[in-house]
Design a protein around this motif. Structure first.
Motif, PDB file in Angstrom:
ATOM      1  N   PRO A  31       0.806  -1.227   0.119  1.00 29.76           N
ATOM      2  CA  PRO A  31      -0.060  -0.115   0.002  1.00 29.76           C
ATOM      3  C   PRO A  31       0.985   1.133   0.178  1.00 29.76           C
ATOM      4  O   PRO A  31       1.821   1.281   0.738  1.00 29.76           O
ATOM      5  CB  PRO A  31      -0.841  -0.153   1.345  1.00 29.76           C
ATOM      6  CG  PRO A  31      -0.683  -1.477   1.882  1.00 29.76           C
ATOM      7  CD  PRO A  31       0.452  -1.953   1.197  1.00 29.76           C
ATOM      8  N   ASN A  32       0.500   2.176  -0.836  1.00 32.34           N
ATOM      9  CA  ASN A  32       1.104   3.590  -0.822  1.00 32.34           C
ATOM     10  C   ASN A  32       2.465   3.579  -1.403  1.00 32.34           C
ATOM     11  O   ASN A  32       3.357   4.537  -1.166  1.00 32.34           O
ATOM     12  CB  ASN A  32       1.352   4.208   0.435  1.00 32.34           C
ATOM     13  CG  ASN A  32      -0.144   4.620   0.933  1.00 32.34           C
ATOM     14  OD1 ASN A  32      -1.403   4.970   0.241  1.00 32.34           O
ATOM     15  ND2 ASN A  32      -0.496   4.346   2.092  1.00 32.34           N
ATOM     16  N   PHE A  33       2.853   2.253  -2.172  1.00 34.48           N
ATOM     17  CA  PHE A  33       4.342   2.576  -2.532  1.00 34.48           C
ATOM     18  C   PHE A  33       4.555   3.263  -3.776  1.00 34.48           C
ATOM     19  O   PHE A  33       5.713   3.917  -3.732  1.00 34.48           O
ATOM     20  CB  PHE A  33       4.695   0.818  -2.980  1.00 34.48           C
ATOM     21  CG  PHE A  33       5.966   0.730  -3.592  1.00 34.48           C
ATOM     22  CD1 PHE A  33       7.049   0.671  -2.671  1.00 34.48           C
ATOM     23  CD2 PHE A  33       6.327   0.729  -5.010  1.00 34.48           C
ATOM     24  CE1 PHE A  33       8.372   0.601  -3.364  1.00 34.48           C
ATOM     25  CE2 PHE A  33       7.617   0.355  -5.457  1.00 34.48           C
ATOM     26  CZ  PHE A  33       8.490   0.650  -4.415  1.00 34.48           C
ATOM     27  N   VAL A  34       3.331   3.618  -4.562  1.00 28.80           N
ATOM     28  CA  VAL A  34       3.641   4.520  -5.705  1.00 28.80           C
ATOM     29  C   VAL A  34       3.015   5.839  -5.188  1.00 28.80           C
ATOM     30  O   VAL A  34       2.913   6.591  -6.292  1.00 28.80           O
ATOM     31  CB  VAL A  34       3.093   4.053  -7.094  1.00 28.80           C
ATOM     32  CG1 VAL A  34       3.746   2.676  -7.500  1.00 28.80           C
ATOM     33  CG2 VAL A  34       1.579   3.602  -6.583  1.00 28.80           C
ATOM     34  N   SER A  35       2.935   6.213  -4.144  1.00 23.34           N
ATOM     35  CA  SER A  35       2.509   7.549  -3.443  1.00 23.34           C
ATOM     36  C   SER A  35       3.703   8.513  -3.971  1.00 23.34           C
ATOM     37  O   SER A  35       4.963   8.135  -4.198  1.00 23.34           O
ATOM     38  CB  SER A  35       2.396   7.532  -2.323  1.00 23.34           C
ATOM     39  OG  SER A  35       3.426   7.395  -1.149  1.00 23.34           O
ATOM     40  N   ALA A  36       3.555   9.846  -4.080  1.00 17.10           N
ATOM     41  CA  ALA A  36       4.336  11.049  -4.501  1.00 17.10           C
ATOM     42  C   ALA A  36       5.415  10.889  -3.198  1.00 17.10           C
ATOM     43  O   ALA A  36       6.632  11.154  -3.722  1.00 17.10           O
ATOM     44  CB  ALA A  36       3.683  12.204  -4.751  1.00 17.10           C
ATOM     45  N   PHE A  37       5.131  10.804  -2.116  1.00 21.06           N
ATOM     46  CA  PHE A  37       5.930  11.151  -1.079  1.00 21.06           C
ATOM     47  C   PHE A  37       6.869   9.921  -1.149  1.00 21.06           C
ATOM     48  O   PHE A  37       8.054  10.243  -0.894  1.00 21.06           O
ATOM     49  CB  PHE A  37       5.169  11.057   0.568  1.00 21.06           C
ATOM     50  CG  PHE A  37       6.109  11.095   1.607  1.00 21.06           C
ATOM     51  CD1 PHE A  37       6.774  12.120   1.896  1.00 21.06           C
ATOM     52  CD2 PHE A  37       6.413   9.982   2.221  1.00 21.06           C
ATOM     53  CE1 PHE A  37       7.615  12.165   2.869  1.00 21.06           C
ATOM     54  CE2 PHE A  37       7.190  10.040   3.113  1.00 21.06           C
ATOM     55  CZ  PHE A  37       7.915  10.993   3.700  1.00 21.06           C
ATOM     56  N   ASN A  38       6.622   8.578  -1.171  1.00 24.20           N
ATOM     57  CA  ASN A  38       7.399   7.587  -1.322  1.00 24.20           C
ATOM     58  C   ASN A  38       8.597   7.630  -2.294  1.00 24.20           C
ATOM     59  O   ASN A  38       9.803   7.348  -2.132  1.00 24.20           O
ATOM     60  CB  ASN A  38       6.641   6.223  -1.318  1.00 24.20           C
ATOM     61  CG  ASN A  38       7.295   5.030  -0.928  1.00 24.20           C
ATOM     62  OD1 ASN A  38       8.424   5.018  -0.056  1.00 24.20           O
ATOM     63  ND2 ASN A  38       7.270   3.828  -1.361  1.00 24.20           N
ATOM     64  N   LEU A  39       7.729   7.898  -3.600  1.00 24.94           N
ATOM     65  CA  LEU A  39       8.883   7.807  -4.807  1.00 24.94           C
ATOM     66  C   LEU A  39       9.623   9.086  -4.592  1.00 24.94           C
ATOM     67  O   LEU A  39      10.975   8.968  -5.001  1.00 24.94           O
ATOM     68  CB  LEU A  39       7.889   7.984  -5.991  1.00 24.94           C
ATOM     69  CG  LEU A  39       7.177   6.758  -6.242  1.00 24.94           C
ATOM     70  CD1 LEU A  39       6.253   7.208  -7.730  1.00 24.94           C
ATOM     71  CD2 LEU A  39       7.910   5.575  -6.381  1.00 24.94           C
ATOM     72  N   SER A  40       9.428  10.207  -3.888  1.00 23.35           N
ATOM     73  CA  SER A  40      10.396  11.236  -3.624  1.00 23.35           C
ATOM     74  C   SER A  40      11.495  10.734  -2.677  1.00 23.35           C
ATOM     75  O   SER A  40      12.594  11.273  -2.731  1.00 23.35           O
ATOM     76  CB  SER A  40       9.578  12.429  -3.189  1.00 23.35           C
ATOM     77  OG  SER A  40       9.044  12.475  -1.823  1.00 23.35           O
ATOM     78  N   GLN A  41      10.888  10.113  -1.844  1.00 22.50           N
ATOM     79  CA  GLN A  41      12.101   9.692  -0.866  1.00 22.50           C
ATOM     80  C   GLN A  41      13.128   8.817  -1.300  1.00 22.50           C
ATOM     81  O   GLN A  41      14.053   8.685  -0.986  1.00 22.50           O
ATOM     82  CB  GLN A  41      11.381   9.173   0.361  1.00 22.50           C
ATOM     83  CG  GLN A  41      10.459   9.995   1.199  1.00 22.50           C
ATOM     84  CD  GLN A  41      11.630  10.989   2.050  1.00 22.50           C
ATOM     85  OE1 GLN A  41      12.487  10.852   2.599  1.00 22.50           O
ATOM     86  NE2 GLN A  41      11.232  12.500   1.716  1.00 22.50           N
ATOM     87  N   LEU A  42      12.344   7.498  -2.349  1.00 22.53           N
ATOM     88  CA  LEU A  42      13.138   6.924  -3.016  1.00 22.53           C
ATOM     89  C   LEU A  42      14.289   7.452  -3.849  1.00 22.53           C
ATOM     90  O   LEU A  42      15.442   7.172  -3.792  1.00 22.53           O
ATOM     91  CB  LEU A  42      12.408   6.105  -3.917  1.00 22.53           C
ATOM     92  CG  LEU A  42      13.001   4.886  -4.726  1.00 22.53           C
ATOM     93  CD1 LEU A  42      13.518   3.851  -3.700  1.00 22.53           C
ATOM     94  CD2 LEU A  42      12.123   4.172  -5.543  1.00 22.53           C
ATOM     95  N   ALA A  43      13.853   8.520  -4.433  1.00 19.06           N
ATOM     96  CA  ALA A  43      14.938   9.049  -5.329  1.00 19.06           C
ATOM     97  C   ALA A  43      15.816  10.097  -4.581  1.00 19.06           C
ATOM     98  O   ALA A  43      17.096  10.025  -4.997  1.00 19.06           O
ATOM     99  CB  ALA A  43      13.876  10.093  -6.285  1.00 19.06           C
ATOM    100  N   ALA A  44      15.348  10.689  -3.252  1.00 10.89           N
ATOM    101  CA  ALA A  44      16.592  11.306  -2.608  1.00 10.89           C
ATOM    102  C   ALA A  44      17.554  10.306  -2.295  1.00 10.89           C
ATOM    103  O   ALA A  44      18.657  10.569  -1.723  1.00 10.89           O
ATOM    104  CB  ALA A  44      15.912  11.975  -1.575  1.00 10.89           C
ATOM    105  N   SER A  45      17.011   9.040  -1.534  1.00 17.59           N
ATOM    106  CA  SER A  45      18.077   8.250  -1.089  1.00 17.59           C
ATOM    107  C   SER A  45      18.861   7.539  -2.205  1.00 17.59           C
ATOM    108  O   SER A  45      20.046   7.179  -2.101  1.00 17.59           O
ATOM    109  CB  SER A  45      17.177   6.827  -0.435  1.00 17.59           C
ATOM    110  OG  SER A  45      17.741   5.864  -0.244  1.00 17.59           O
ATOM    111  N   ALA A  46      18.246   7.401  -3.252  1.00 18.82           N
ATOM    112  CA  ALA A  46      19.137   6.891  -4.464  1.00 18.82           C
ATOM    113  C   ALA A  46      20.097   8.004  -4.680  1.00 18.82           C
ATOM    114  O   ALA A  46      21.354   7.628  -5.312  1.00 18.82           O
ATOM    115  CB  ALA A  46      18.310   6.495  -5.697  1.00 18.82           C
ATOM    116  N   SER A  47      19.765   9.364  -4.754  1.00 20.78           N
ATOM    117  CA  SER A  47      20.704  10.198  -5.396  1.00 20.78           C
ATOM    118  C   SER A  47      22.033  10.209  -4.121  1.00 20.78           C
ATOM    119  O   SER A  47      23.143  10.617  -4.722  1.00 20.78           O
ATOM    120  CB  SER A  47      20.218  11.524  -5.525  1.00 20.78           C
ATOM    121  OG  SER A  47      19.516  12.133  -4.377  1.00 20.78           O
ATOM    122  N   GLU A  48      21.706  10.157  -3.062  1.00 21.34           N
ATOM    123  CA  GLU A  48      22.650  10.307  -1.996  1.00 21.34           C
ATOM    124  C   GLU A  48      23.456   9.073  -2.042  1.00 21.34           C
ATOM    125  O   GLU A  48      25.022   9.159  -1.987  1.00 21.34           O
ATOM    126  CB  GLU A  48      22.127  10.044  -0.650  1.00 21.34           C
ATOM    127  CG  GLU A  48      23.243  10.081   0.646  1.00 21.34           C
ATOM    128  CD  GLU A  48      22.518   9.833   2.006  1.00 21.34           C
ATOM    129  OE1 GLU A  48      23.057   9.291   2.857  1.00 21.34           O
ATOM    130  OE2 GLU A  48      21.245  10.033   2.205  1.00 21.34           O
TER     131      GLU A  48
END
Length: 129
Positions: A31-48
């Motif tokens: 649930p909520n995996f493809v939410s905007a908040f979760n995807l933005s956190q995923l992108a921020a973590s990947a960039s780090e």
């Protein structure tokens, strides 16, 4: 097109397919995996992680092994936290932390290239490459 498809290594294709399958599974069943908040956190973590992995990749390509990148990150993170906790404004703490991290990196580079410091555990491994 066929030349491009033949140039793709089997393991690369397997890893890409596995990543896509895991992402699709999570999108459907979590649930909520493809939410905007979760995807933005995923992108921020990947960039780090990408900022850490890129210099390590370049070091490994040049037959060097440098595990101190994570230690410098941890030490500068602690310094940044201490500066903020001491009441230093964030706009002043960020450049101080970057300068401190750069000085640590320069010191580490001096130890490796200037003094020829090599970790003894990796010497036999590096000689076999």
């Amino acid at each position: 097109m066929r030349k491009f498809l033949r140039s793709i290594d089997f393991w690369d294709l397997l890893l890409a397919t596995a990543c896509l399958a895991i992402f699709l599974y999570a999108a459907v069943f979590v649930p909520n995996f493809v939410s905007a908040f979760n995807l933005s956190q995923l992108a921020a973590s990947a960039s780090e992680k990408a900022l850490l992995i890129l210099p390590m990749t370049l070091l490994i390509i040049t037959r060097e092994i440098d595990l101190s990148i994570a230690s410098v990150l941890a030490l500068t993170s602690v310094l940044f936290g201490l500066l903020v906790q001491a009441g230093v404004p964030t706009l002043a703490a960020i450049p101080l932390t970057l300068v401190f991290g750069g000085l640590l990196g320069a010191f580490n580079g001096y130890l490796v290239s200037g003094l020829g410091l090599v970790v003894a555990a990796f010497v036999p491994f590096v000689d076999r490459i």
